[in-house]
Design a protein around this motif. Structure first.
Motif, PDB file in Angstrom:
ATOM      1  N   HIS B  63     -85.429  20.368 -72.409  1.00 30.69           N
ATOM      2  CA  HIS B  63     -84.237  20.886 -71.736  1.00 30.69           C
ATOM      3  C   HIS B  63     -83.966  22.365 -72.022  1.00 30.69           C
ATOM      4  CE1 HIS B  63     -83.519  16.646 -71.079  1.00 30.69           C
ATOM      5  NE2 HIS B  63     -82.430  16.907 -70.389  1.00 30.69           N
ATOM      6  N   ILE B 107     -91.625  17.718 -69.531  1.00 27.79           N
ATOM      7  CA  ILE B 107     -90.365  17.003 -69.328  1.00 27.79           C
ATOM      8  C   ILE B 107     -90.590  15.547 -69.726  1.00 27.79           C
ATOM      9  CG2 ILE B 107     -88.566  16.382 -67.691  1.00 27.79           C
ATOM     10  CD1 ILE B 107     -89.623  18.699 -65.907  1.00 27.79           C
ATOM     11  N   HIS B 109     -89.666  12.715 -68.914  1.00 25.70           N
ATOM     12  CA  HIS B 109     -89.946  11.670 -67.919  1.00 25.70           C
ATOM     13  C   HIS B 109     -91.260  11.901 -67.161  1.00 25.70           C
ATOM     14  CE1 HIS B 109     -86.032  10.586 -69.067  1.00 25.70           C
ATOM     15  NE2 HIS B 109     -85.457  11.595 -68.461  1.00 25.70           N
ATOM     16  N   ASP B 128     -81.072  10.193 -71.832  1.00 23.64           N
ATOM     17  CA  ASP B 128     -81.120  11.004 -70.625  1.00 23.64           C
ATOM     18  C   ASP B 128     -81.068  10.078 -69.426  1.00 23.64           C
ATOM     19  OD1 ASP B 128     -82.170  13.989 -69.720  1.00 23.64           O
ATOM     20  OD2 ASP B 128     -82.606  12.380 -68.300  1.00 23.64           O
ATOM     21  N   HIS B 130     -82.027  10.221 -66.413  1.00 27.13           N
ATOM     22  CA  HIS B 130     -83.168  10.074 -65.505  1.00 27.13           C
ATOM     23  C   HIS B 130     -84.308   9.245 -66.082  1.00 27.13           C
ATOM     24  CE1 HIS B 130     -80.909  13.309 -63.584  1.00 27.13           C
ATOM     25  NE2 HIS B 130     -81.214  12.595 -62.523  1.00 27.13           N
ATOM     26  N   SER B 346     -88.788  19.979 -62.137  1.00 27.05           N
ATOM     27  CA  SER B 346     -87.923  18.892 -62.613  1.00 27.05           C
ATOM     28  C   SER B 346     -88.659  17.559 -62.706  1.00 27.05           C
ATOM     29  CB  SER B 346     -86.669  18.702 -61.750  1.00 27.05           C
ATOM     30  OG  SER B 346     -86.924  17.809 -60.691  1.00 27.05           O
ATOM     31  N   CYS B 347     -88.030  16.609 -63.403  1.00 25.27           N
ATOM     32  CA  CYS B 347     -88.637  15.293 -63.565  1.00 25.27           C
ATOM     33  C   CYS B 347     -88.712  14.539 -62.245  1.00 25.27           C
ATOM     34  CB  CYS B 347     -87.881  14.480 -64.612  1.00 25.27           C
ATOM     35  SG  CYS B 347     -86.130  14.279 -64.267  1.00 25.27           S
ATOM     36  N   CYS B 407     -87.607  21.698 -68.315  1.00 24.92           N
ATOM     37  CA  CYS B 407     -86.598  21.327 -67.317  1.00 24.92           C
ATOM     38  C   CYS B 407     -86.211  22.516 -66.445  1.00 24.92           C
ATOM     39  CB  CYS B 407     -85.361  20.760 -68.005  1.00 24.92           C
ATOM     40  SG  CYS B 407     -85.677  19.195 -68.827  1.00 24.92           S
ATOM     41  N   CYS B 410     -83.521  23.081 -63.422  1.00 22.56           N
ATOM     42  CA  CYS B 410     -82.851  21.831 -63.049  1.00 22.56           C
ATOM     43  C   CYS B 410     -81.451  21.780 -63.619  1.00 22.56           C
ATOM     44  CB  CYS B 410     -83.650  20.624 -63.538  1.00 22.56           C
ATOM     45  SG  CYS B 410     -82.853  19.071 -63.185  1.00 22.56           S
ATOM     46  N   LEU B 411     -81.267  22.413 -64.782  1.00 24.19           N
ATOM     47  CA  LEU B 411     -79.930  22.449 -65.383  1.00 24.19           C
ATOM     48  C   LEU B 411     -79.777  23.760 -66.147  1.00 24.19           C
ATOM     49  CD1 LEU B 411     -79.482  20.105 -68.482  1.00 24.19           C
ATOM     50  CD2 LEU B 411     -81.452  21.519 -68.043  1.00 24.19           C
ATOM     51  N   ASN B 429     -82.677  17.020 -58.863  1.00 22.44           N
ATOM     52  CA  ASN B 429     -81.983  15.786 -58.492  1.00 22.44           C
ATOM     53  C   ASN B 429     -80.467  15.878 -58.448  1.00 22.44           C
ATOM     54  OD1 ASN B 429     -81.376  15.770 -61.354  1.00 22.44           O
ATOM     55  ND2 ASN B 429     -83.482  15.087 -61.610  1.00 22.44           N
ATOM     56  N   ARG B 435     -74.474  23.150 -61.716  1.00 22.49           N
ATOM     57  CA  ARG B 435     -75.584  22.462 -62.366  1.00 22.49           C
ATOM     58  C   ARG B 435     -76.738  23.424 -62.694  1.00 22.49           C
ATOM     59  NH1 ARG B 435     -77.514  17.748 -64.984  1.00 22.49           N
ATOM     60  NH2 ARG B 435     -79.754  17.716 -64.678  1.00 22.49           N
TER      61      ARG B 435
HETATM   62  S1  SF4 Z   1     -82.972  15.822 -64.669  1.00 21.37           S
HETATM   63 FE1  SF4 Z   1     -83.566  17.916 -65.032  1.00 21.37          FE
HETATM   64  S2  SF4 Z   1     -82.688  18.339 -67.034  1.00 21.37           S
HETATM   65 FE2  SF4 Z   1     -82.746  16.113 -66.867  1.00 21.37          FE
HETATM   66  S3  SF4 Z   1     -84.718  15.513 -67.729  1.00 21.37           S
HETATM   67 FE3  SF4 Z   1     -85.023  15.817 -65.546  1.00 21.37          FE
HETATM   68  S4  SF4 Z   1     -85.753  17.919 -65.375  1.00 21.37           S
HETATM   69 FE4  SF4 Z   1     -84.803  17.718 -67.364  1.00 21.37          FE
END
Ligand code: SF4
Lengths: 207, 466
Positions: B63, B107, B109, B128, B130, B346-347, B407, B410-411, B429, B435
């Motif tokens: 992250h 990441i 995931h 998390d 996701h 991103s994941c 990440c 994504c954030l 996502n 965000r």
């Molecule tokens: S949603 Fe974004 S911040 Fe959360 S694990 Fe997936 S890539 Fe990382």
């Protein structure tokens, strides 16, 4: 964890649906390695403008609601991420109970681990409680977890549902991990059985 | 009694059923990252507890980490502290860890399935939301808070009440240019961000079966955006082919035994779902989001909706607020919206298949003037694979930044952030306010659509480019 029994407080109305976890505590404040101190950033973008000054219109910036320990909101409160920083921020600010028509699952579970009580009540009831909350500083709500009721300023009682186990944990302020560790023998037995039945499952060993 | 996929995986992990229906659920895999674990390890330390199953736990940083060259370490002090804290904790508690400069880092995931750490039939958790991603393998995978992270570290179990069963069946074939991302955005648009609350969604139907594992991971990834605790897809040949040969997957005879078991997991004929939603794949178009909630989506050939047409007062107010934040006008064509930034990562969409999809759109084209476009592979493994195929050259030649895994945008937790007012076409996502950085505006879409936006400088129907 601090026990939750009866709470009498001013309530802050936040008539907004889908209050997501990024609204409750934006990601940039998650870089902490502690549980405390997040209250300063609770609802950061709603509470403060880009220069960091308070937005006077936001409910928790209004003098009569600054000390609210109850928050009332609309549907799907706490949707989004799993960050426990959301209930930590609420708690650090002083909010110990959130009332809304429904909650996102992970946020809901996280509240219980921290002595924050999420109460789900129908939208119409939430709206009525928001009206109560707007009556001013003398209009306090009482949340009685033992009896599972919210008492309105006029004395009327509204019953709410809560699962027995989380209720007990909150009432007694129990350490869930300590409780589960007492089930050690059952976990040992499961592991022994799983090693037989799922012998394909590898362990993670770094090479 | 006939059981669903979810019922079967759940039942196989019940250690004990308590009086009120709560179960002590055994956890097979625990994925740990730097943001939601420090307070959990601290809790263990204070209570003098150890990690019960380090050999079922894996840690990675994602992250906070910068996605530029990282050999010199992390400049931002708070991020560095969080990463160093994780490194101290994994050393102290004996937890396996993929360090930042290891090719397996990425990441969380993306890493779990890629390494064969996440497998069918398992219970998988991570601090998390996701974590739902891993359900694509036929695992029960869900996000947990930090107190639960500590609970799993200490006991390898969680106290959980069984979720309800929801079936989302997508029948038929996707039209050309329509992808897994469009399927899941269309599902969320249909059922809403609370549509799956309290449920585990099982995705089924011919359109889901036809997806490769990357597409299935994308669909399950966004289950949480529909409010569901988890998303699952029954394991089949696609799954077994994907898992076979992965570094931490069972091998040889153990793999065959595992497949034998995994085949038993599919939902039984006649099993009941608490809720069923059926969609027609042929009716799904490439989707984009226009608001600040993942349910605020529309087909790319549509327009920004008009709040005046919404009857419910609260919903109307919500929509007005969203359009104001997004600086959009009702009736405006979605394909008229200019963008400043393109984020492919991103994941949800940073696997090799996603990068191939993006590269195939930009090949021979160039990023539009004034647009910043970036590609952030989901892991070091994905990055190396892409470089071996020459995808990095295609993307770099077209004007994309080619970055290190994490990440990223994504954030807003690492240096990759939107500035206030910037508008981003993003394969991530969540399009919540702020965000991707305070004041940033997010349009969610597929990698192919993001690539199309990059080359035209506006949201674009990718079907017009291929
Ligand atoms: S949603 Fe974004 S911040 Fe959360 S694990 Fe997936 S890539 Fe990382």
């Amino acid at each position: 964890m601090r026990a939750f029994t009866v709470l009498t407080s001013i309530a802050a109305p936040l008539p907004m649906a889908n209050v997501d976890t990024d609204k409750i505590i934006p990601a940039r404040f998650l870089k902490t390695i502690r549980r405390t101190g997040l209250g300063a950033h609770l609802f950061d973008t709603l509470r403060f403008d880009q220069s960091g000054a308070e937005r006077p219109g936001f409910v928790l910036n209004q003098p009569q609601y600054r000390n609210a320990e109850i928050l009332i909101a609309h549907e799907n409160f706490g949707c989004g991420s799993s960050r426990e920083h959301a209930p930590w921020a609420l708690l650090d600010f002083g909010i110990r109970c959130v009332i809304a028509p429904d909650f996102a699952d992970i946020f809901h579970a996280n509240c219980f681990k921290n002595g924050v009580l999420p109460i789900a009540l129908p939208r119409a009831v939430c709206d009525r409680l928001m009206e109560d909350a707007r009556l001013g500083a003398n209009a306090r709500l009482t949340v009685d977890l033992q009896r599972q009721v919210v008492v309105r300023p006029n004395g009327e009682e509204v019953a709410f549902e809560i699962a027995p186990l989380p209720r007990k944990m909150l009432l007694e302020g129990l350490d869930e991990i300590g409780q589960t560790m007492q089930r050690g023998p059952a976990i040992d037995a499961y592991e022994a059985r799983a090693r037989q039945e799922h012998s394909w499952m590898p362990a993670i060993a770094l090479g | 009694m006939p059981r669903t996929l979810f019922d079967k995986v759940w039942d196989a992990h019940v250690v004990e059923r308590l009086d009120d229906g709560t179960c002590v659920l055994y956890i097979d895999r625990h994925l740990v990252h730097e943001v939601t674990s420090p307070q959990a390890f601290e809790g263990l330390r204070m209570a003098g507890r150890r990690v019960r199953r380090p050999d079922a736990t894996i840690a990675v940083t994602d992250h906070n980490v910068p996605t530029s060259d990282r050999r010199a370490g992390i400049a931002e002090p708070e991020s560095r502290l969080q990463v160093e804290t994780l490194e101290r904790n994994v050393a102290e508690f004996g937890v396996p860890y993929f360090p930042l400069l290891d090719a397996r880092q990425g990441i969380v995931h993306i890493v779990g399935p890629e390494q064969g750490i996440s497998l069918p039939g398992m219970t998988i958790v991570c601090g998390d939301s996701h974590t739902s991603t891993h359900g694509a393998l036929g695992a029960l995978a869900f996000g947990i808070g930090t107190s639960e992270v500590e609970h799993v570290l200490a006991t390898q179990t969680l106290l959980q009440r069984p979720a309800k069963n929801m079936l989302v069946r997508v029948d038929g074939a996707l039209a050309p240019g329509v992808t897994a991302k469009d399927i899941v955005l269309a599902i969320i648009g249909r059922i809403g961000t609370a549509g799956g609350t309290g449920h585990v969604i099982e995705y089924a139907g011919s359109a889901i079966r036809e997806l490769d594992m990357a597409g299935r991971l994308t669909v399950c990834n966004m289950s949480i955006e529909a409010g569901a605790r988890a998303g699952m897809i029954a394991p089949d040949e696609v799954t077994f082919d994907y898992v076979r040969g992965r570094p931490y997957a069972p091998a040889g005879e153990a793999f065959e035994r595992a497949v034998g078991y995994w085949r038993t997991l599919a939902t039984d004929e006649g099993a009941a779902y608490d809720r069923t939603v059926v969609m027609d794949a042929a009716e799904i178009s490439p989707m984009v989001s226009w608001g600040t909630s993942p349910e605020a989506v529309a087909p790319i050939d549509g327009v920004v909706p008009d709040p005046a047409t919404v009857a419910d007062e609260a919903k109307r107010a919500d929509m007005v607020r969203m359009l104001e934040y997004m600086a959009l006008t009702p009736g405006q064509a979605l394909s008229d919206i200019p963008i400043d930034v393109v984020f492919i990562g991103s994941c949800t969409n940073a696997r090799i298949e996603d990068l191939r999809a993006a590269a195939s759109v930009v090949r021979g084209r160039h990023v539009a003037p004034g647009v910043r476009a970036m590609v952030v592979p989901g892991s070091g493994v994905v990055k190396h694979a892409a470089e071996a195929e020459g995808l990095d050259r295609v993307l770099i030649d077209a004007g994309f930044e080619w970055r290190e895994p994490g990440c990223s945008m994504c954030l807003g937790m690492n240096p990759d952030k939107l500035a206030a007012g910037q508008r981003c076409a993003s394969t991530s996502n969540r399009n919540f306010e702020g965000r991707q950085g305070p004041g940033g505006r997010t349009h969610l879409l597929s990698p192919a659509m993001a690539a199309a936006a990059a080359v035209t400088g506006r949201l674009t129907d990718v079907r017009r480019l291929v």
